[in-house]
Enzyme design. Structure first.
Site: not given
Length: 312
Positions: A65, A67
């Site tokens: 991922d 963010d």
């Protein structure tokens, strides 16, 4: 640079939209990864787990991922600041971006209403602009707002997989063009991201399926694994958010990185590995310090005010 948000026929089920978004992201990632192949990776870091990843296991890969996992804050909000600097939208939108970014860093997790608002705003901003124009601007924005926000600890984990001869992919709700720029700058294999519709190289303001978020990320990883002949039981995935539990649950080696409270609890229950780089200590011993939260709010407000003064 694709905006987030989606415009799809209501008759499609949520599952169908997730599958469509995931397949589109996987197809785009495989195309763009060819542009990244052969580039020198970033600075090497020591593997956090000496016994993993397994060197030479080409049927294993890692999915990260973006963010708050690889980068502090949300890529979309940083991108919004860069577009404001280039007069793509007005001051009131800038303050909304700044507040959302401050909230994101304070809470350490996503807010569905904030994210949807940012997606809708970005859609209207980029509609009618060319893909090439926004990609060029995205390169500049990375240097201005993102390069200094990469978590060294997570970067080292990604490098460990690269050093073991494995492919490493970003998996993010950010536009695939933005995600691809970040992946290339970090020396990663490629990126799975939200795919925006374009006709003759110009954005239409619509998405293919839906944002690559939650279950759609899992569908994208599943589709890419099938296309790349990967064994998901030998793969790893890394995220900070409980929204990514579907993706983390797909692989044999899930990691919770800078986890929100829901993911932390879920990871402990499942025996998943946890890492928290926000203070340099393990997740089991740390939350977000109050001082860091206050600093995030102050920093977001200061950035907005500084940009405002430049426009006067």
């Amino acid at each position: 640079m694709a905006a987030l948000g989606w415009l799809v026929p209501r008759r499609r089920s949520a599952t169908a939209r997730s599958v469509l978004a995931g397949e589109a992201a996987a197809e785009a990632a495989r195309k763009t990864s060819r542009e990244v192949d052969g580039l020198a990776p970033g600075e090497a870091g020591k593997p956090a787990e000496p016994e993993f990843p397994v060197h030479g296991d080409v049927r294993a890969a890692a999915f990260f991922d973006l963010d708050n996992t690889i980068m502090q804050g949300a890529a979309l909000f940083h991108f919004g600041r860069g577009l404001y600097k280039r007069k793509f939208f007005h001051k009131r939108e800038l303050f909304r971006f700044a507040w959302q970014q401050a909230w994101f860093r304070l809470a350490g997790s996503e807010n569905a209403e904030h994210m949807q608002d940012a997606r809708d705003s970005a859609l209207s901003i980029v509609k009618g602009h060319s893909v090439s124009e926004l990609t060029e601007i995205g390169e500049e924005i990375y240097d201005e707002y993102m390069a200094g926000r990469i978590w060294p600890g997570t970067r080292a984990l990604a490098q460990a997989h690269l050093d073991a001869g494995q492919k490493v992919w970003l998996v993010t709700a950010a536009p695939v063009e933005t995600a691809t720029i970040i992946a290339r700058r970090l020396g990663l294999t490629g990126a799975l991201g939200t795919v925006a519709e374009s006709v003759d190289g110009v954005y239409t303001g619509r998405l293919v399926g839906e944002p690559l978020h939650g279950p759609a990320k899992a569908e994208a990883v599943r589709a890419l694994a099938a296309a790349e002949d990967l064994d998901l039981s030998r793969c790893a995935a890394y995220s900070d958010s409980a929204n990514d539990i579907p993706m983390l649950s797909l692989v044999g080696h899930p990691y919770a990185i800078n986890p929100d409270s829901r993911l932390r609890a879920h990871a402990r229950e499942r025996g998943w590995r946890l890492r928290d780089y926000r203070t340099g200590r393990k997740a089991a011993k740390v939350g977000i310090p109050a001082a860091a939260g206050v600093g995030a709010v102050a920093g977001g407000a200061a950035a907005a005010m500084a940009l405002q003064r430049r426009r006067r």
